[in-house]
Design a protein around this motif. Structure first.
Motif, PDB file in Angstrom:
ATOM      1  N   TRP A  32       0.855  -1.181   0.000  1.00 28.70           N
ATOM      2  CA  TRP A  32       0.000   0.000   0.000  1.00 28.70           C
ATOM      3  C   TRP A  32       0.895   1.237   0.000  1.00 28.70           C
ATOM      4  CZ3 TRP A  32      -5.253   0.085  -0.433  1.00 28.70           C
ATOM      5  CH2 TRP A  32      -5.932  -1.125  -0.247  1.00 28.70           C
ATOM      6  N   PHE A  33       0.531   2.178  -0.844  1.00 30.86           N
ATOM      7  CA  PHE A  33       1.160   3.487  -0.892  1.00 30.86           C
ATOM      8  C   PHE A  33       0.072   4.539  -0.691  1.00 30.86           C
ATOM      9  CE2 PHE A  33       5.475   2.595  -2.498  1.00 30.86           C
ATOM     10  CZ  PHE A  33       5.324   1.273  -2.885  1.00 30.86           C
ATOM     11  N   ARG A  34       0.469   5.767  -0.437  1.00 34.06           N
ATOM     12  CA  ARG A  34      -0.507   6.846  -0.322  1.00 34.06           C
ATOM     13  C   ARG A  34       0.076   8.123  -0.881  1.00 34.06           C
ATOM     14  NH1 ARG A  34      -0.547   7.477   6.328  1.00 34.06           N
ATOM     15  NH2 ARG A  34       1.456   8.560   6.511  1.00 34.06           N
ATOM     16  N   GLN A  35      -0.831   9.007  -1.266  1.00 35.98           N
ATOM     17  CA  GLN A  35      -0.410  10.296  -1.796  1.00 35.98           C
ATOM     18  C   GLN A  35      -1.344  11.372  -1.292  1.00 35.98           C
ATOM     19  OE1 GLN A  35       0.031  10.480  -6.077  1.00 35.98           O
ATOM     20  NE2 GLN A  35       1.365  12.257  -5.931  1.00 35.98           N
ATOM     21  N   ALA A  36      -0.775  12.309  -0.554  1.00 31.66           N
ATOM     22  CA  ALA A  36      -1.534  13.453  -0.058  1.00 31.66           C
ATOM     23  C   ALA A  36      -1.428  14.602  -1.060  1.00 31.66           C
ATOM     24  CB  ALA A  36      -0.991  13.879   1.303  1.00 31.66           C
ATOM     25  N   LYS A  96       1.913  16.341  -2.391  1.00 24.87           N
ATOM     26  CA  LYS A  96       3.052  15.550  -1.947  1.00 24.87           C
ATOM     27  C   LYS A  96       3.280  14.373  -2.885  1.00 24.87           C
ATOM     28  CE  LYS A  96       2.712  16.668   2.965  1.00 24.87           C
ATOM     29  NZ  LYS A  96       2.682  16.112   4.350  1.00 24.87           N
ATOM     30  N   GLU A  97       4.475  13.800  -2.795  1.00 25.09           N
ATOM     31  CA  GLU A  97       4.784  12.632  -3.603  1.00 25.09           C
ATOM     32  C   GLU A  97       4.148  11.380  -2.995  1.00 25.09           C
ATOM     33  OE1 GLU A  97       9.061  13.975  -5.551  1.00 25.09           O
ATOM     34  OE2 GLU A  97       8.925  12.184  -4.301  1.00 25.09           O
ATOM     35  N   ARG A  98       3.967  10.374  -3.848  1.00 28.43           N
ATOM     36  CA  ARG A  98       3.462   9.099  -3.368  1.00 28.43           C
ATOM     37  C   ARG A  98       4.478   8.485  -2.408  1.00 28.43           C
ATOM     38  NH1 ARG A  98       0.582   5.260  -7.680  1.00 28.43           N
ATOM     39  NH2 ARG A  98      -0.391   7.304  -7.990  1.00 28.43           N
ATOM     40  N   ALA A 130      -5.093  10.944   2.749  1.00 26.40           N
ATOM     41  CA  ALA A 130      -4.434  10.763   1.455  1.00 26.40           C
ATOM     42  C   ALA A 130      -5.288   9.845   0.590  1.00 26.40           C
ATOM     43  CB  ALA A 130      -3.051  10.136   1.633  1.00 26.40           C
ATOM     44  N   VAL A 131      -4.899   9.734  -0.663  1.00 31.58           N
ATOM     45  CA  VAL A 131      -5.432   8.679  -1.522  1.00 31.58           C
ATOM     46  C   VAL A 131      -4.520   7.469  -1.341  1.00 31.58           C
ATOM     47  CG1 VAL A 131      -5.964   7.948  -3.865  1.00 31.58           C
ATOM     48  CG2 VAL A 131      -6.360  10.328  -3.176  1.00 31.58           C
ATOM     49  N   TYR A 132      -5.118   6.324  -1.045  1.00 30.54           N
ATOM     50  CA  TYR A 132      -4.366   5.098  -0.791  1.00 30.54           C
ATOM     51  C   TYR A 132      -4.451   4.182  -2.007  1.00 30.54           C
ATOM     52  CZ  TYR A 132      -3.615   6.286   4.085  1.00 30.54           C
ATOM     53  OH  TYR A 132      -3.185   6.894   5.257  1.00 30.54           O
ATOM     54  N   TYR A 133      -3.297   3.656  -2.397  1.00 28.62           N
ATOM     55  CA  TYR A 133      -3.193   2.790  -3.569  1.00 28.62           C
ATOM     56  C   TYR A 133      -2.614   1.437  -3.171  1.00 28.62           C
ATOM     57  CZ  TYR A 133      -3.400   7.239  -6.101  1.00 28.62           C
ATOM     58  OH  TYR A 133      -3.769   8.470  -6.591  1.00 28.62           O
ATOM     59  N   CYS A 134      -3.153   0.377  -3.732  1.00 30.98           N
ATOM     60  CA  CYS A 134      -2.488  -0.921  -3.590  1.00 30.98           C
ATOM     61  C   CYS A 134      -1.691  -1.186  -4.866  1.00 30.98           C
ATOM     62  CB  CYS A 134      -3.466  -2.048  -3.301  1.00 30.98           C
ATOM     63  SG  CYS A 134      -4.537  -2.523  -4.648  1.00 30.98           S
ATOM     64  N   GLY A 136      -3.726   0.076  -8.381  1.00 30.14           N
ATOM     65  CA  GLY A 136      -5.141   0.368  -8.402  1.00 30.14           C
ATOM     66  C   GLY A 136      -5.386   1.838  -8.657  1.00 30.14           C
ATOM     67  N   GLN A 137      -6.664   2.208  -8.712  1.00 29.46           N
ATOM     68  CA  GLN A 137      -7.036   3.592  -8.969  1.00 29.46           C
ATOM     69  C   GLN A 137      -6.992   4.457  -7.717  1.00 29.46           C
ATOM     70  OE1 GLN A 137      -7.709   5.013 -12.089  1.00 29.46           O
ATOM     71  NE2 GLN A 137      -6.752   3.078 -12.635  1.00 29.46           N
ATOM     72  N   GLY A 138      -6.967   3.827  -6.566  1.00 29.75           N
ATOM     73  CA  GLY A 138      -6.875   4.567  -5.323  1.00 29.75           C
ATOM     74  C   GLY A 138      -8.216   4.748  -4.633  1.00 29.75           C
TER      75      GLY A 138
END
Length: 126
Positions: free
Chosen positions: A36-40, A43-45, A92-96, A117-119
């Motif tokens: 899992w990653f996130r992007q606020a 800010k960068e992912r 943030a938007v969370y991405y797998c 994923g699309q987040g």
């Protein structure tokens, strides 16, 4: 067509919990590490958590250790992120994502991941 689809995001008050789910379709990721990653905004992912292909090894960003738990069901092709004690800075938007190579432990680098994923939006109010 290979797809990763996140769900479970939403609006929650600080201190609350959410459980994010990521369902993969189009192929099996049972031999691939997931993360899992996130992007606020602005800010960068950034890396949040990763789980090895076997599920035996996990890794977490320092600021989420002890609050977030990543797990996976290899037979169902899913990976989840349980988020507890949420803070406004978790917004943030969370991405797998799925790693490019098989039988890995799961790295912290977005470039090592081929499928995204699309987040799903997570908003934590203070």
């Amino acid at each position: 067509q290979v797809q990763l689809a996140e769900s479970g995001g939403g609006l929650v008050q600080a201190g609350g919990s959410l459980r994010l789910s990521c369902a993969a379709s189009g192929r099996s990721f049972s031999n691939y590490a997931m993360a899992w990653f996130r992007q606020a905004p602005g800010k960068e992912r950034e890396f949040v958590a990763a789980i090895s292909w076997s599920g035996d090894t996990t890794d977490y960003k320092n600021s989420v250790k002890g609050r977030f738990i990543i797990d996976r069901d290899r037979s169902k092709n899913t990976v989840d992120l349980q988020m507890n004690s949420l803070k406004p800075e978790d917004t943030a938007v969370y991405y797998c994502a799925a790693e490019r190579r098989q039988f890995r432990w799961g790295t912290r680098y977005p470039d090592d991941y081929d499928y995204w994923g699309q987040g799903t939006q997570v908003t934590v109010s203070s």
